[in-house]
Design an enzyme around this catalytic site. Structure first.
Site, PDB file in Angstrom:
ATOM      1  N   HIS A 357       0.766  -1.345  -0.003  1.00  0.00           N
ATOM      2  CA  HIS A 357       0.014   0.089   0.229  1.00  0.00           C
ATOM      3  C   HIS A 357       0.892   1.356   0.010  1.00  0.00           C
ATOM      4  O   HIS A 357       0.143   2.326   0.133  1.00  0.00           O
ATOM      5  CB  HIS A 357      -0.779   0.138   1.402  1.00  0.00           C
ATOM      6  CG  HIS A 357      -1.990  -1.158   1.146  1.00  0.00           C
ATOM      7  ND1 HIS A 357      -3.244  -0.735   0.540  1.00  0.00           N
ATOM      8  CD2 HIS A 357      -2.145  -2.293   1.607  1.00  0.00           C
ATOM      9  CE1 HIS A 357      -4.070  -1.885   0.823  1.00  0.00           C
ATOM     10  NE2 HIS A 357      -3.388  -2.751   1.454  1.00  0.00           N
ATOM     11  N   LYS A 545      -7.889  14.028   4.412  1.00  0.00           N
ATOM     12  CA  LYS A 545      -6.953  13.113   4.375  1.00  0.00           C
ATOM     13  C   LYS A 545      -5.988  13.122   5.576  1.00  0.00           C
ATOM     14  O   LYS A 545      -6.075  14.167   6.324  1.00  0.00           O
ATOM     15  CB  LYS A 545      -6.421  12.808   3.066  1.00  0.00           C
ATOM     16  CG  LYS A 545      -5.729  14.099   2.520  1.00  0.00           C
ATOM     17  CD  LYS A 545      -4.908  13.939   1.261  1.00  0.00           C
ATOM     18  CE  LYS A 545      -5.885  14.002   0.127  1.00  0.00           C
ATOM     19  NZ  LYS A 545      -6.098  12.875  -0.635  1.00  0.00           N
ATOM     20  N   ARG A 546      -5.452  12.079   5.837  1.00  0.00           N
ATOM     21  CA  ARG A 546      -4.090  12.206   6.830  1.00  0.00           C
ATOM     22  C   ARG A 546      -3.375  13.555   6.468  1.00  0.00           C
ATOM     23  O   ARG A 546      -3.105  13.568   5.249  1.00  0.00           O
ATOM     24  CB  ARG A 546      -3.399  10.949   6.923  1.00  0.00           C
ATOM     25  CG  ARG A 546      -4.169   9.823   7.483  1.00  0.00           C
ATOM     26  CD  ARG A 546      -4.348  10.146   9.071  1.00  0.00           C
ATOM     27  NE  ARG A 546      -3.388  10.456   9.752  1.00  0.00           N
ATOM     28  CZ  ARG A 546      -2.564   9.357  10.826  1.00  0.00           C
ATOM     29  NH1 ARG A 546      -3.596   8.247  10.830  1.00  0.00           N
ATOM     30  NH2 ARG A 546      -1.858   9.499  11.354  1.00  0.00           N
ATOM     31  N   LYS A 551       1.319  14.518   0.821  1.00  0.00           N
ATOM     32  CA  LYS A 551      -0.199  14.698   0.280  1.00  0.00           C
ATOM     33  C   LYS A 551      -0.048  16.196   0.029  1.00  0.00           C
ATOM     34  O   LYS A 551      -1.131  16.866  -0.400  1.00  0.00           O
ATOM     35  CB  LYS A 551      -1.064  14.417   1.408  1.00  0.00           C
ATOM     36  CG  LYS A 551      -1.045  12.845   1.641  1.00  0.00           C
ATOM     37  CD  LYS A 551      -2.152  12.115   2.731  1.00  0.00           C
ATOM     38  CE  LYS A 551      -2.181  10.858   2.987  1.00  0.00           C
ATOM     39  NZ  LYS A 551      -2.779  10.005   2.177  1.00  0.00           N
ATOM     40  N   THR A 653      -8.188   7.025  -1.774  1.00  0.00           N
ATOM     41  CA  THR A 653      -9.576   6.238  -2.018  1.00  0.00           C
ATOM     42  C   THR A 653     -10.536   7.315  -1.520  1.00  0.00           C
ATOM     43  O   THR A 653     -11.818   7.411  -2.028  1.00  0.00           O
ATOM     44  CB  THR A 653      -9.942   5.210  -1.046  1.00  0.00           C
ATOM     45  OG1 THR A 653      -9.476   5.566   0.244  1.00  0.00           O
ATOM     46  CG2 THR A 653      -9.184   3.791  -1.380  1.00  0.00           C
ATOM     47  N   LYS A 657     -14.460   8.595  -3.373  1.00  0.00           N
ATOM     48  CA  LYS A 657     -15.545   8.815  -2.599  1.00  0.00           C
ATOM     49  C   LYS A 657     -16.141  10.339  -2.995  1.00  0.00           C
ATOM     50  O   LYS A 657     -17.357  10.260  -3.129  1.00  0.00           O
ATOM     51  CB  LYS A 657     -15.323   8.793  -0.742  1.00  0.00           C
ATOM     52  CG  LYS A 657     -14.872   7.568  -0.507  1.00  0.00           C
ATOM     53  CD  LYS A 657     -14.241   7.566   0.776  1.00  0.00           C
ATOM     54  CE  LYS A 657     -13.555   6.124   1.211  1.00  0.00           C
ATOM     55  NZ  LYS A 657     -12.689   6.246   2.216  1.00  0.00           N
TER      56      LYS A 657
HETATM   57  C1  26V Z   1       2.498   5.277   6.620  1.00  0.00           C
HETATM   58  C2  26V Z   1       3.516   6.008   7.259  1.00  0.00           C
HETATM   59  C3  26V Z   1       3.977   5.503   8.538  1.00  0.00           C
HETATM   60  C4  26V Z   1       5.379   6.052   8.901  1.00  0.00           C
HETATM   61  C5  26V Z   1       5.798   7.300   8.442  1.00  0.00           C
HETATM   62  C6  26V Z   1       5.427   7.509   6.962  1.00  0.00           C
HETATM   63  C7  26V Z   1       4.290   6.758   6.205  1.00  0.00           C
HETATM   64  C8  26V Z   1       3.866   6.783   4.939  1.00  0.00           C
HETATM   65  C9  26V Z   1       2.840   6.286   4.670  1.00  0.00           C
HETATM   66  C10 26V Z   1       2.293   5.126   5.465  1.00  0.00           C
HETATM   67  C11 26V Z   1       1.015   4.487   4.757  1.00  0.00           C
HETATM   68  C12 26V Z   1       1.156   2.998   5.039  1.00  0.00           C
HETATM   69  C13 26V Z   1       0.234   2.259   4.349  1.00  0.00           C
HETATM   70  C14 26V Z   1      -1.238   2.987   3.750  1.00  0.00           C
HETATM   71  O1  26V Z   1      -1.919   3.403   4.588  1.00  0.00           O
HETATM   72  N1  26V Z   1      -1.336   3.068   2.437  1.00  0.00           N
HETATM   73  C15 26V Z   1      -2.571   3.384   1.945  1.00  0.00           C
HETATM   74  O2  26V Z   1      -3.262   2.672   1.448  1.00  0.00           O
HETATM   75  C16 26V Z   1      -4.562   3.308   0.828  1.00  0.00           C
HETATM   76  C17 26V Z   1      -5.333   1.914   0.389  1.00  0.00           C
HETATM   77  O3  26V Z   1      -4.727   1.128  -0.454  1.00  0.00           O
HETATM   78  C18 26V Z   1      -4.159   4.068  -0.491  1.00  0.00           C
HETATM   79  O4  26V Z   1      -5.279   4.611  -0.947  1.00  0.00           O
HETATM   80  C19 26V Z   1      -3.262   5.388  -0.153  1.00  0.00           C
HETATM   81  O5  26V Z   1      -2.907   5.854  -1.157  1.00  0.00           O
HETATM   82  C20 26V Z   1      -2.101   4.731   0.899  1.00  0.00           C
HETATM   83  O6  26V Z   1      -1.244   5.606   1.133  1.00  0.00           O
END
Ligand code: 26V
Length: 806
Positions: A357, A545-546, A551, A653, A657
């Site tokens: 992801h 979003k986060r 982003k 996502t 929406k």
């Molecule tokens: C987590 C972290 C945690 C540590 C700091 C940096 C960082 C950067 C990104 C993430 C995301 C982890 C995985 C995630 O949530 N990915 C999201 O998954 C969604 C569903 O597939 C997707 O739509 C998003 O684009 C993606 O960021």
């Protein structure tokens, strides 16, 4: 479910007096909610038993979806809709002087996830049940979900979210299916009858107790289950000796230590203790889930039918968080079921599949070998063997093999690389949007793709259009149904039948009226929650979003600062009024993101309190974003901001929406925006900025210089100066870390590089908005083309191309 509203009222009132021991009129609204939810849950549970029997009689292959996160959202209205009982219950409640929406708001919205990944898992559960796939979700029952966000003096603060305090009517504790999980200890090898066996001793036992939540599919025929595992001490752990010495906290120390495993979602893993807890959580979910699958399988097919396991069971791992499924399934097949390594490995790799992801390197999980060895000694031995065999199988005759091995081995630099473990142990690896999968294949996982390109495939994300359109936007849903019938609810592709209505001005007027109504609904929520009054006739430009540097909330902020500066210079500037809406949480330890939240608030103060500009622009930040707030926001948006640095957002996502609700995307060619662009067509979307290739090329060449851009664009230089020159109050209020990230550290996410094009494109969108007919047509085109992004489509692709079910 109910033959009519009288039948409903009769059953409901009977239930109230039985369970509450008081008349309906004396119950609080929360109690009324609780009885209703419990009633629907019991019916769902009964249907679950029927579904299981049907699936097992048909010998349907079972899918287990492992995810550390599930963001279910509230269930009451959703399940009433899925059972076809919403109108009946609403009418019955009305007779009783109650309102379904008010009751529904009594339900906690379980925050058992961080964002997109967790909500995706919940959308998949919804769609798998709708598609009658025999699926079980495997998750963790965190006592505290993601923190509640509060804004104090313009800054984010975090409060715990004890969502279970009043109980959760949708779960059924299933103590008889509890499993024992082992941590720590030693492994001893013994040699007997020509066979090595492994004995695990001196371990700590943790009990995994499942809480089952029924998952009701639309139509009410299939009811699947989400199993949320909770960590408990194996027996009532209390040290009586310590207690009688008056050492009360010592007496319950072990109990607390065990309960901590499922106490909170994603603890801060910057400290060694946090890291250890996270790994414990991951193994806890994995081991509990795998053990229950094996037991169920043996019960159904006997203890020797292992070869057929991959034909009857599919295990899907949502990101690497449950990656230990690979060695844990190996462990049980080897040590408990006495299979040979090669046979076990064949079964494991044919059963397990994996979704990646993110390509953000910080988010790719790695664990120190020492920690893994100490916490999971037997599992680590198996990982070591997987790594050894992988290295041995490596073809060393091809040029470049050293580099490929170094990037693809599991053990490297004292660490266990979880993505590599997942890829080696799975028969399928997928990305979540076309561009993301290309990047995985050609860049991040190139070495694996070189060996085995067949393994890699794309599954573009989708969302539950039933939750995010049918449930969240009832007026629009009714309009759609009045035009094309209700077939779109089970077949979102039918939304295309709306396309001819682009020439129907009565229909377009109706569409505009509904959007306006949804904007009024959001405006009153904003007034109630923050006191800010916004104009529903203004353009709602929304980014929710986060909060994360990639982003680029910053780009949006700079655009607003630019508008502010222009309006100050030229108060008569021709600009349709805009309301800029932000919402989202910053990770607790992510300073840059927290500064971004503070900057949005500083800007909101500045803009909203200045009568010279606040007629034209307003800035609003909505506290505590989550599924429920999202459901209120998406239907009210005119513009959907999807402005990540190209190549960085795996899919997104939220973009989908918004699209289902007729918002027009203003975005970069990133993630699923690329596919939105392709489907909606160039005329119905606003695309700007560097492409992923251009971003990557800057990286290779190393010739991006953010300061050059400021020198070229004095307006932009003014904005970056304003971050620190007292514009936002005194020096203590300055935003130096943001300024430095852009100017001193050369703007890693190309905010300044994309600024000019973003602004131009934003103004183009604003012009389009003023041509109401044109805009409504664009909005309609987006709704009509959104059908592709239903998670029904996505799970069917997983089912056919990865899980081999149906
Ligand atoms: C987590 C972290 C945690 C540590 C700091 C940096 C960082 C950067 C990104 C993430 C995301 C982890 C995985 C995630 O949530 N990915 C999201 O998954 C969604 C569903 O597939 C997707 O739509 C998003 O684009 C993606 O960021």
């Amino acid at each position: 479910m109910f033959s009519g509203k009288e039948d409903f009222k009769e059953q409901y009132l009977a239930e109230v007096s039985e369970t509450m021991a008081k008349p309906f009129g004396e119950c609080t609204r929360r109690e009324k909610y609780e009885v209703l939810a419990k009633m629907i849950c019991s019916r769902a549970a009964k249907l679950h038993a029927e579904t299981r029997l049907r699936h097992s009689t048909l010998r349907r292959k079972e899918v287990y979806y492992f995810s550390m996160e599930f963001l279910l959202g509230r269930l009451l209205t959703n399940y009433l809709i899925n059972f076809g009982a919403e109108a009946t219950v609403r009418a019955g409640l009305k007779d009783l002087g109650e309102d379904l929406d008010e009751l529904s708001r009594m339900e906690p919205d379980p925050g058992l996830g961080n964002g997109g990944l967790g909500r995706l898992a919940a959308c998949f559960l919804d769609s798998m049940a709708f598609e009658d796939i025999a699926a079980t979700g495997m998750g963790a029952r965190y006592r505290f979900g993601l923190f509640k966000q509060k804004i104090e003096n313009g800054k984010q603060t975090e409060e715990p979210d004890p969502w279970l305090v009043n109980g959760y009517p949708w779960e059924i504790r299933n103590w008889d299916s509890a499993r024992q999980i082992r941590f720590g200890g030693r492994v001893e090898r013994t040699f007997e009858n020509g066979k090595i066996s492994f004995e695990h001793t001196a371990y700590q036992t943790v009990l995994a107790v499942p809480y089952d939540v029924p998952i009701v599919g639309y139509g009410g025929k299939t009811v699947n289950m989400l199993r949320l595992w909770q960590a408990e001490p194996p027996e009532e752990k209390i040290d009586l000796a310590a207690f009688s010495r008056g050492e009360y906290s010592e007496a319950v120390r072990e109990r607390n230590e065990i309960e901590a495993i499922t106490a909170i979602l994603y603890p801060d893993d910057t400290t060694p203790a946090g890291k250890e807890l996270r790994l414990k959580q991951e193994y806890f979910l994995t081991a509990a889930g795998i053990a229950s699958i094996i037991d169920h399988y043996k019960h159904q097919y006997g203890a020797s039918a292992w070869r057929a396991f991959p034909d009857r069971v599919a295990i899907h791992t949502n990101d690497t968080h449950p990656a230990l499924c690979v060695p844990e399934l190996m462990r049980l097949l080897l040590d408990q079921e006495n299979l040979e390594w090669d046979d076990a490995w064949d079964i494991v790799t044919k059963t397990i599949s994996f979704t990646n992801h993110t390509i953000m390197p910080e988010a790719l999980e790695k664990w120190p070998i020492g920690l893994m060895q100490q916490l999971l000694p037997r599992v680590y031995m198996i990982i070591e063997e997987i790594d050894r065999r992988y290295r041995e199988s490596f073809d060393r005759s091809l040029p470049g093999w050293q580099e490929r091995l170094s990037s693809s081995a599991v053990l490297w630099d004292g660490q266990v690389r979880m993505a590599n473990l997942s890829i080696i142990g799975s028969h399928s690896v997928n990305g979540v949007a076309a561009i993301h999968t290309d990047i995985l294949k050609n860049d991040v996982f190139k070495a694996f793709c070189h060996r085995d390109s067949q393994k890699f495939n794309n599954k573009t994300n989708g969302v539950s259009h039933r939750r995010f359109l049918l449930e969240s936007n009832p007026d629009l849903s009714e309009l759609i149904t009045s035009a094309i019938g209700s077939g779109w609810i089970s077949d979102a592709g039918q939304l295309e039948n709306l396309l001819p209505y682009g020439n129907d001005s009565a229909f377009l007027d109706e569409l505009e009226k509904i959007k306006y109504g949804n904007k009024c609904r959001l405006a009153s929520y904003i007034k109630e929650s923050s006191g800010i009054i916004i104009d529903p006739a203004s353009l709602f430009d929304v980014q929710v979003k986060r909060i994360h540097a990639y982003k680029r909330q910053l780009l949006n902020i700079f655009k607003i600062m630019h508008l502010y500066n222009r309006l100050k210079r030229d108060p008569d500037m021709d600009l349709h009024p805009h309301t800029f809406i932000f919402s989202g949480k910053a990770a607790q330890s992510y300073e840059f993101a927290k500064e971004t939240v503070r900057l949005i608030h500083a800007l909101a103060d500045k803009v909203n309190s200045d009568p010279q500009v606040s007629e034209k622009i307003k800035v609003v930040f909505l506290e505590n974003f989550g599924v429920s707030l999202g459901q209120l926001i998406y239907p009210a948006a005119d513009i959907s901001e999807q402005i990540s640095t190209a190549g960085k957002e795996a899919s997104g996502t939220g973009n989908m929406k918004f699209m289902f609700n007729g918002a027009v995307t203003l975005g970069t060619m990133d993630g699923a925006n690329v596919e939105i662009h392709e489907l909606a067509g160039d005329d119905n979307i606003f695309i700007f900025g560097l492409s992923a290739r251009e971003v990557a090329e800057y990286g290779f060449r190393g010739d991006y210089h953010s300061q050059d851009i400021c020198r070229r664009l004095p307006d932009l230089a003014q904005i970056t100066d304003q971050l620190v020159n007292g514009f936002f109050g005194g020096q203590t209020d300055a935003f130096w870390s943001i300024h430095d990230a852009l100017i001193r550290y050369n703007d890693e996410y190309f905010v300044l590089a994309d600024f000019e094009d973003y602004l131009k494109t934003f103004f183009r969108a604003g012009e389009a908005f003023e041509d109401r007919r044109k805009w409504n047509r664009m909005s309609l085109a987006n709704i009509a083309k959104a059908g592709y992004f239903t998670s029904d489509r996505t799970v069917l692709q997983y089912a056919e191309e990865i899980w081999n079910v149906k």
